[in-house]
Design an enzyme around this catalytic site. Structure first.
Site, PDB file in Angstrom:
ATOM      1  N   LYS A   1       0.773  -1.048  -0.040  1.00 59.32           N
ATOM      2  CA  LYS A   1       0.318   0.012  -0.253  1.00 59.32           C
ATOM      3  C   LYS A   1       0.363   1.754  -0.044  1.00 59.32           C
ATOM      4  O   LYS A   1       1.945   1.217   0.861  1.00 59.32           O
ATOM      5  CB  LYS A   1      -1.071   0.141   1.248  1.00 59.32           C
TER       6      LYS A   1
ATOM      7  N   LYS B   1      -2.632  -1.513  -3.887  1.00 59.34           N
ATOM      8  CA  LYS B   1      -2.696  -0.259  -4.127  1.00 59.34           C
ATOM      9  C   LYS B   1      -2.242   0.633  -3.948  1.00 59.34           C
ATOM     10  O   LYS B   1      -1.398   0.772  -3.342  1.00 59.34           O
ATOM     11  CB  LYS B   1      -3.485  -0.619  -2.525  1.00 59.34           C
TER      12      LYS B   1
HETATM   13  C1  PBG Z   1      -7.243   3.517   5.202  1.00 56.78           C
HETATM   14  C2  PBG Z   1      -7.573   3.517   3.712  1.00 56.78           C
HETATM   15  C3  PBG Z   1      -7.404   4.031   3.052  1.00 56.78           C
HETATM   16  C4  PBG Z   1      -8.038   3.271   1.615  1.00 56.78           C
HETATM   17  C5  PBG Z   1      -8.501   2.891   1.632  1.00 56.78           C
HETATM   18  N1  PBG Z   1      -8.496   2.079   3.183  1.00 56.78           N
HETATM   19  C6  PBG Z   1      -7.629   5.368   2.657  1.00 56.78           C
HETATM   20  C7  PBG Z   1      -5.821   6.041   2.973  1.00 56.78           C
HETATM   21  O1  PBG Z   1      -4.659   5.013   3.158  1.00 56.78           O
HETATM   22  O2  PBG Z   1      -5.419   6.974   3.018  1.00 56.78           O
HETATM   23  C8  PBG Z   1      -8.244   3.857   0.152  1.00 56.78           C
HETATM   24  C9  PBG Z   1      -9.049   3.480  -1.152  1.00 56.78           C
HETATM   25  C10 PBG Z   1      -9.695   5.004  -2.256  1.00 56.78           C
HETATM   26  O3  PBG Z   1      -8.898   5.463  -2.099  1.00 56.78           O
HETATM   27  O4  PBG Z   1     -10.181   4.238  -2.086  1.00 56.78           O
HETATM   28  N2  PBG Z   1      -7.852   2.470   6.328  1.00 56.78           N
END
Ligand code: PBG
Length: 336
Positions: free
Chosen positions: A209, A261
């Site tokens: 991520k 992601k």
């Molecule tokens: C954090 C989380 C995020 C997203 C999914 N889980 C935001 C972040 O990490 O700042 C982002 C998903 C998206 O942008 O569609 N729990």
């Protein structure tokens, strides 16, 4: 060179097998269909949803056309509709009104997370409910864990992730999806789940991520404001090898599915991972990717349906088994 000579030369080359006629297999739609290497079905798609407590009406997310926050009290009927439409899995995010410094509502036995899982599973048992396992939607500072100054404490946070996972499991969740990017979070969650008798509950790790600006619209959708950034725990967007190391750690700690992601700008990571592991791989087409396509289509610059199909298919081509996408409901309704 005269034209006939040119033709003659090309034919000679073909006769000698000096070039391939790839176009033979593209001549009509039937042939193209027969030769298509990848296909996207509803079994590949996970639909992210936002469920807000203490509201009566759906709240449209301006930066994500077509996406609404679902009021908790309408969740059951929404789930039933999605089940009829053919949605197979949802990734559930809570929009909390009970935020505190640790995000404790997320592991309260009757907190928003536990309630929404119970409601969703009751209403639509055939839909797999996956819960985003993190704290940023539940902390008043917006970080994904327990703060010490502006540092997120790793080891305290992973213990809380274990608590949250057990509460989700008891509420009937089908899979937990830790997204806090804390070191050791998969091991801590696996340990907590096994200790509570949930050794059959799978973990989909947000393993690679990145600290991405493509999450912009998500912050509106999930109602999580943040001072600063997440760069001390999420990965630098320019690091590919590190993504592999993160993924292998999660695999070793007991993850059942790995995830990359964001999605489209990171398909190289999906492909590299596909070459290096036999684990199932998920990829998340995040809020900003969805918004780019939606707004470009609204401006008349892109054909939304075609770009949606192409972008989802590209995830499969890169090697993803599962795709998290805000387009999942459009695919369910309109086909692909
Ligand atoms: C954090 C989380 C995020 C997203 C999914 N889980 C935001 C972040 O990490 O700042 C982002 C998903 C998206 O942008 O569609 N729990």
């Amino acid at each position: 060179m005269p034209d006939d000579m040119n033709t003659h030369t090309s034919r000679d080359l073909a006769l000698r097998g000096a070039f391939d006629r790839h176009r033979r297999l593209r001549g009509n739609a039937t042939m193209r269909g027969l030769l298509r290497e990848n296909i996207v079905t509803m079994n590949d798609l996970i639909y992210p949803i936002f469920v807000e407590e203490e509201i009566d009406d759906f709240v449209p997310i301006d930066s994500m056309p077509g996406i609404n926050r679902i009021p908790e009290k309408r969740l059951a009927s929404e789930m039933k509709d999605m089940e009829k439409e053919g949605i197979r899995a949802v990734m559930m995010f809570g929009v909390s009104r009970k935020k505190d410094s640790t995000g404790s509502d997320s592991w309260a036995a009757d907190g928003l997370l536990a309630r929404t899982i119970r409601t969703a599973k009751d209403a639509a048992p055939s839909i797999a409910v996956i819960s985003d396992t993190c704290f940023c939607e539940y902390t008043d500072h917006g970080h994904c864990g327990v703060l010490d100054g502006d540092h997120v404490r790793n080891d305290e946070t992973i213990e809380n992730l274990g608590r949250q996972s057990v509460v989700a499991a008891k509420a009937g969740v089908d899979m937990v999806a830790p997204s806090a990017m804390m070191d050791g979070q998969i091991a801590a969650i696996r340990h907590a789940l096994d200790g509570a008798g949930f050794d059959q509950l799978p973990i989909m790790a947000y393993s690679s991520k990145f600290a991405s600006s493509f999450y912009g619209p998500f912050r509106d959708a999930a109602g999580c404001d943040l001072d600063g950034d997440r760069k001390t725990y999420q990965m630098d967007p320019l690091n590919g090898r590190e993504a592999l190391r993160e993924s292998f750690s999660d695999e070793a700690e007991g993850a059942d599915i790995l995830m990359v992601k964001p999605g489209m700008p990171y398909l190289d990571v999906v492909a590299r991972l596909r070459d290096r592991t036999d684990m199932p791989i998920a990829a998340y087409q995040v809020s900003g990717e969805y918004a780019m396509i939606k707004f470009a289509a609204q401006a008349g610059a892109l054909d939304e349906g075609q770009v949606m199909r192409e972008s989802l298919g590209a995830f499969k081509r890169a090697g993803a088994d599962l795709i998290l996408s805000y387009f999942a409901r459009d695919v369910a309704r309109e086909g692909i």
